[in-house]
Design a protein around this motif. Sequence first.
Motif, short mmCIF file in Angstrom:
data_model
loop_
_atom_site.label_atom_id
_atom_site.label_comp_id
_atom_site.label_asym_id
_atom_site.label_seq_id
_atom_site.Cartn_x
_atom_site.Cartn_y
_atom_site.Cartn_z
N LEU A 1 34.55 80.98 36.70
CA LEU A 1 34.42 80.90 35.25
C LEU A 1 34.06 82.26 34.67
O LEU A 1 34.60 82.66 33.63
CB LEU A 1 33.37 79.86 34.88
N LEU A 2 33.20 83.00 35.35
CA LEU A 2 32.84 84.34 34.90
C LEU A 2 34.05 85.27 34.96
O LEU A 2 34.30 86.04 34.03
CB LEU A 2 31.68 84.90 35.72
N GLU A 3 34.83 85.17 36.03
CA GLU A 3 36.05 85.98 36.13
C GLU A 3 37.02 85.62 35.01
O GLU A 3 37.64 86.50 34.41
CB GLU A 3 36.72 85.77 37.48
N ARG B 1 33.48 66.91 33.50
CA ARG B 1 32.80 68.16 33.86
C ARG B 1 32.91 68.43 35.35
O ARG B 1 33.26 69.53 35.78
CB ARG B 1 31.33 68.09 33.43
N HIS B 2 32.67 67.39 36.16
CA HIS B 2 32.76 67.56 37.62
C HIS B 2 34.19 67.88 38.05
O HIS B 2 34.39 68.70 38.95
CB HIS B 2 32.23 66.32 38.33
N ALA B 3 35.16 67.28 37.40
CA ALA B 3 36.56 67.57 37.73
C ALA B 3 36.90 69.02 37.40
O ALA B 3 37.58 69.71 38.19
CB ALA B 3 37.49 66.62 36.98
N MET B 4 36.43 69.50 36.26
CA MET B 4 36.69 70.91 35.89
C MET B 4 36.01 71.87 36.86
O MET B 4 36.61 72.85 37.29
CB MET B 4 36.19 71.17 34.46
N ARG C 1 28.55 76.19 28.14
CA ARG C 1 28.08 75.18 27.18
C ARG C 1 29.16 74.12 26.94
O ARG C 1 28.85 72.93 26.83
CB ARG C 1 27.67 75.84 25.86
N ARG C 2 30.41 74.54 26.86
CA ARG C 2 31.51 73.58 26.68
C ARG C 2 31.60 72.64 27.87
O ARG C 2 31.80 71.43 27.70
CB ARG C 2 32.84 74.31 26.49
N LEU C 3 31.45 73.19 29.06
CA LEU C 3 31.46 72.35 30.25
C LEU C 3 30.29 71.35 30.23
O LEU C 3 30.47 70.18 30.55
CB LEU C 3 31.34 73.20 31.52
N ALA C 4 29.13 71.82 29.83
CA ALA C 4 27.94 70.96 29.81
C ALA C 4 28.11 69.81 28.81
O ALA C 4 27.54 68.73 29.02
CB ALA C 4 26.71 71.79 29.45
N ALA C 5 28.90 70.04 27.77
CA ALA C 5 29.08 69.01 26.75
C ALA C 5 30.10 67.94 27.15
O ALA C 5 30.17 66.89 26.52
CB ALA C 5 29.52 69.66 25.43
N LEU C 6 30.86 68.20 28.21
CA LEU C 6 31.86 67.22 28.65
C LEU C 6 31.19 66.01 29.29
O LEU C 6 30.08 66.12 29.84
CB LEU C 6 32.79 67.87 29.69
#
Length: 64
Positions: free
Chosen positions: A14-16, A40-43, A30-35
Amino acid sequence: MGVHTHLVPAFQALLERSDGNLPRFYEEARRLAALPPTERHAMLDALRQHAELRAAAEHSAASN
């Protein structure tokens, strides 16, 4: 709170993907956390798998 060290490769990917831009990385996190948890786990799993495939390809290229 559990240990989530298995997610380190996902967050490195994600950082890359954020081009090393920390504010962008934090926004994506933050977007991931809101899923919803399943999404979220799939992403995170997809990011982790991508990171592992990339590392394997780089390792293979380095050994040739």
